[in-house]
Design an enzyme around this catalytic site. Sequence first.
Site, short mmCIF file in Angstrom:
data_model
loop_
_atom_site.label_atom_id
_atom_site.label_comp_id
_atom_site.label_asym_id
_atom_site.label_seq_id
_atom_site.Cartn_x
_atom_site.Cartn_y
_atom_site.Cartn_z
N ARG A 68 0.85 -1.20 0.00
CA ARG A 68 0.00 0.00 0.00
C ARG A 68 0.88 1.26 0.00
NH1 ARG A 68 -5.86 0.80 0.20
NH2 ARG A 68 -6.04 3.01 0.60
N ASN A 110 -12.04 16.62 -0.56
CA ASN A 110 -12.84 15.44 -0.87
C ASN A 110 -14.31 15.80 -0.76
OD1 ASN A 110 -13.47 12.69 -1.42
ND2 ASN A 110 -13.68 12.29 0.76
N HIS A 112 -18.02 14.26 -0.08
CA HIS A 112 -18.63 13.07 0.54
C HIS A 112 -20.14 13.24 0.57
CE1 HIS A 112 -19.17 9.59 3.02
NE2 HIS A 112 -19.85 10.30 3.90
C1 GRF Z 1 -20.22 10.91 -4.88
O1 GRF Z 1 -21.54 11.01 -4.44
C2 GRF Z 1 -19.28 10.81 -3.72
O2 GRF Z 1 -19.68 11.53 -2.61
C3 GRF Z 1 -19.31 9.34 -3.44
O3 GRF Z 1 -19.33 8.75 -4.71
C4 GRF Z 1 -19.99 9.60 -5.62
C5 GRF Z 1 -19.13 9.76 -6.83
O4 GRF Z 1 -19.90 9.92 -7.95
N1 GRF Z 1 -18.21 8.92 -2.62
P1 GRF Z 1 -19.25 10.25 -9.37
O5 GRF Z 1 -18.25 9.17 -9.69
O6 GRF Z 1 -18.62 11.61 -9.29
O7 GRF Z 1 -20.42 10.22 -10.31
#
Ligand code: GRF
Length: 206
Positions: A68, A110, A112
């Site tokens: 990793r 990021n 989320h």
């Molecule tokens: C987003 O909703 C993000 O928060 C989650 O995965 C999704 C990614 O979607 N972790 P995309 O690949 O940008 O369509």
Amino acid sequence: MTQPARLAVLISGGGSNLAALMEACKDPAYGAEVVLVVADRDGCGGSTLAEEQGIPTATLKVRDYDSREAWDQALADTLKSAQPDLVVSAGFLKMFGPAVLRSFPGTIINTHNSLLPAFPGIHGPADALNHGVKIAGATLFVVDEGMDTGQILAQCTVPVLDDDTEETLLERIKVAERAQLVETVGIMVRHGWRVEGRRAFLNRAQ
Ligand code: GRF
């Protein structure tokens, strides 16, 4: 005119957030350009989207590395080669290790799909639905070594409807999440941001 800010975007899936950023970047007034897209797996729709627009892409799979740590170092080196001003994790389903975090202190963000600190991890909308919350949403934050624990730059909310399924809620969140990402990254590259302890602040136009 000043040079557009250089964005490196990390993805693991369809890349709808990436697509929204790429669209916004077509307007010179937005102030940014996507200079690299990195995926952690094959077959990401987002990588195809980027290739179609001539944006360099890379795919770094953990299993192709001895450890990793070696993957993390390769990711750090790949990102550094693009000289990004901002690294945007947009649906990237891997935690960053020390090599990446040290290479871009305070400049990895990021998005989320929950209202953090509630429901971190990869099942945010399902966890929110199962908990029975009435308001869900998305959070944009500065990445640190924890899982979804960094300083919050922006949050947006959507209602949870009585007949929601995981899919309908996820889709409603994603619409709001994309708009938030585009707006906030634009403010960050044009005006800057700062972090003070647990709090992050977007600079605004004077
Ligand atoms: C987003 O909703 C993000 O928060 C989650 O995965 C999704 C990614 O979607 N972790 P995309 O690949 O940008 O369509």
